[in-house]
Enzyme design. Structure first.
Site, PDB file in Angstrom:
ATOM      1  N   CYS A 277      -0.454   4.118   2.159  1.00 34.94           N
ATOM      2  CA  CYS A 277      -0.223   3.931   3.604  1.00 34.94           C
ATOM      3  C   CYS A 277       1.248   4.178   3.961  1.00 34.94           C
ATOM      4  CB  CYS A 277      -0.543   2.503   4.062  1.00 34.94           C
ATOM      5  SG  CYS A 277      -1.965   1.759   3.316  1.00 34.94           S
ATOM      6  N   ASP A 278       2.151   3.623   3.182  1.00 33.77           N
ATOM      7  CA  ASP A 278       3.547   3.533   3.616  1.00 33.77           C
ATOM      8  C   ASP A 278       4.538   4.370   2.801  1.00 33.77           C
ATOM      9  OD1 ASP A 278       2.736   1.735   5.574  1.00 33.77           O
ATOM     10  OD2 ASP A 278       2.921   0.023   4.227  1.00 33.77           O
TER      11      ASP A 278
ATOM     12  N   CYS B 169       0.827  -1.207   0.000  1.00 33.45           N
ATOM     13  CA  CYS B 169       0.000   0.000   0.000  1.00 33.45           C
ATOM     14  C   CYS B 169       0.864   1.262   0.000  1.00 33.45           C
ATOM     15  CB  CYS B 169      -0.937  -0.005   1.213  1.00 33.45           C
ATOM     16  SG  CYS B 169      -1.977   1.462   1.295  1.00 33.45           S
TER      17      CYS B 169
END
Ligand code: NDP
Length: 312
Positions: free
Chosen positions: A139-140, A136
């Site tokens: 997200c990261d 992701c």
């Protein structure tokens, strides 16, 4: 087999499931929530969550999911560890079997079973998961600002993740196993126009290297057999997701991949009293906050359904 009847059964314990539970519990539906095999869902395998509104300093994914659970329990949700193994939506109340040993008859069912990222299946990918390996970028990606990263995949997700990362990172390698991408033309044009993105065609990932954190990836050109080590800090797998909807195949309208089809603007499925929220019905946004939003919608839809049928 033991049996019980409930007003509202929630299957799944990610942001969609717990948000549905918070709303359903506060509306007096006495919801029962089964967590599935991965309590907390996909967020329990991410590290820091920095884009969920309300956590100004960010929070670890697993901690956030404990907060969700605590909030759902505070209003009386019964959270139970268990896995829905089959359903029968031809009867009303709907029949759901948990762990092949317990039968729940539910006047409303909210499906929040989520989706699972597909992985390449390399042992190094598993070992370095959350230590540089991610599925992701949204997200990261932030953790790899100014660094070099690789994205594997050739579909719209890979193209989108690679474009997103190109804005943050020094250099992005896009590893495509064929000589062409499956992504839409417009997304392909976009990635090809990015100056700090390099597409490596006919490229297979052999191994992700690094003792404790990702340090490099070893790739092989399937046409020439040439091997290269690319020094990178982040390795993003974007080869698709699989919605966890197998047990609903015989009952619900699903799209060709398996995502549950809902009536646009609602969480209603083709079966009255059965609602779907979160990633099990969303192949586009797939964010914790959008999952939570649809979880809220599902609880409100369920409450209205029960009221309309004189069950609440
Ligand atoms: P897709 O199934 O479309 O693409 C998967 C990609 O991963 C393919 O290029 C495939 O290669 C590659 N792949 C699969 N397995 C491997 C492997 N083991 N090793 C290397 N590469 C592999 O999945 P997406 O998640 O990209 O998209 C899913 C759906 O969601 C699509 O319909 C897409 O259009 C849609 N979507 C739309 C978006 C938007 O409109 N903004 C954004 C994201 C997704 P190969 O081609 O060789 O099989």
């Amino acid at each position: 087999m033991t049996q019980e009847t409930v007003k509202c059964l929630i299957i799944g314990s990610g942001p969609a499931g717990y948000t549905a539970a918070i709303y359903a519990a506060r509306a007096g539906l006495a919801p029962v929530l089964y967590t599935g095999n991965q309590p907390g869902g996909q967020l329990t395998i991410t590290s820091e969550v920095e884009n969920y509104p309300g956590y100004a300093q960010g929070i670890k994914g697993p901690e956030m999911m404990i907060d969700f659970q605590t909030q759902a329990e505070r209003f009386g949700t019964q959270v139970r560890f268990g896995y829905a193994t089959s359903v029968d939506f031809s009867v009303n109340p709907r029949r759901i079997i948990i762990d092949e040993s317990h039968e729940v008859l539910a006047h409303t069912v909210i499906i929040c079973t989520g989706a699972s990222a597909k992985w390449l299946g390399l042992p190094s990918e598993q070992r370095l998961n959350s230590h540089g390996v991610s599925a992701c970028a949204v997200c990261d990606g932030f953790f790899y600002r100014g660094m070099d990263v690789a994205v594997v995949g050739g579909g719209d997700t890979a193209a989108e993740e690679a474009s997103y990362l190109a804005k943050l990172c020094n250099k992005v390698y896009l590893l495509v196993r064929k000589g062409e991408m499956r992504a839409s033309k417009i997304m392909q044009e976009r990635v090809k126009s990015l100056p700090n993105l390099e597409i490596l065609w006919h490229t297979e990932t052999e191994e992700i290297l690094g003792a404790h954190e990702v340090e490099a990836v070893r790739v092989r050109n399937t046409q020439t057999g040439e091997r290269r080590e690319l020094p990178i800090k982040g390795f993003f797998v974007a080869i698709g997701h699989q919605p966890n909807t197998d047990i609903f195949h015989n009952w619900l309208d699903l799209d060709t991949v398996g995502y549950i089809r809902t009536v646009p603007g609602t969480t209603r499925t083709n079966v009255p009293g059965v609602f779907a929220a979160g990633d099990a019905q969303d192949s586009v946004y797939r964010q914790a906050v959008t999952a939570a939003g649809t979880g809220c919608m599902a609880a409100l839809d369920a409450e209205r359904y029960l009221a309309a049928h004189g069950l609440h």
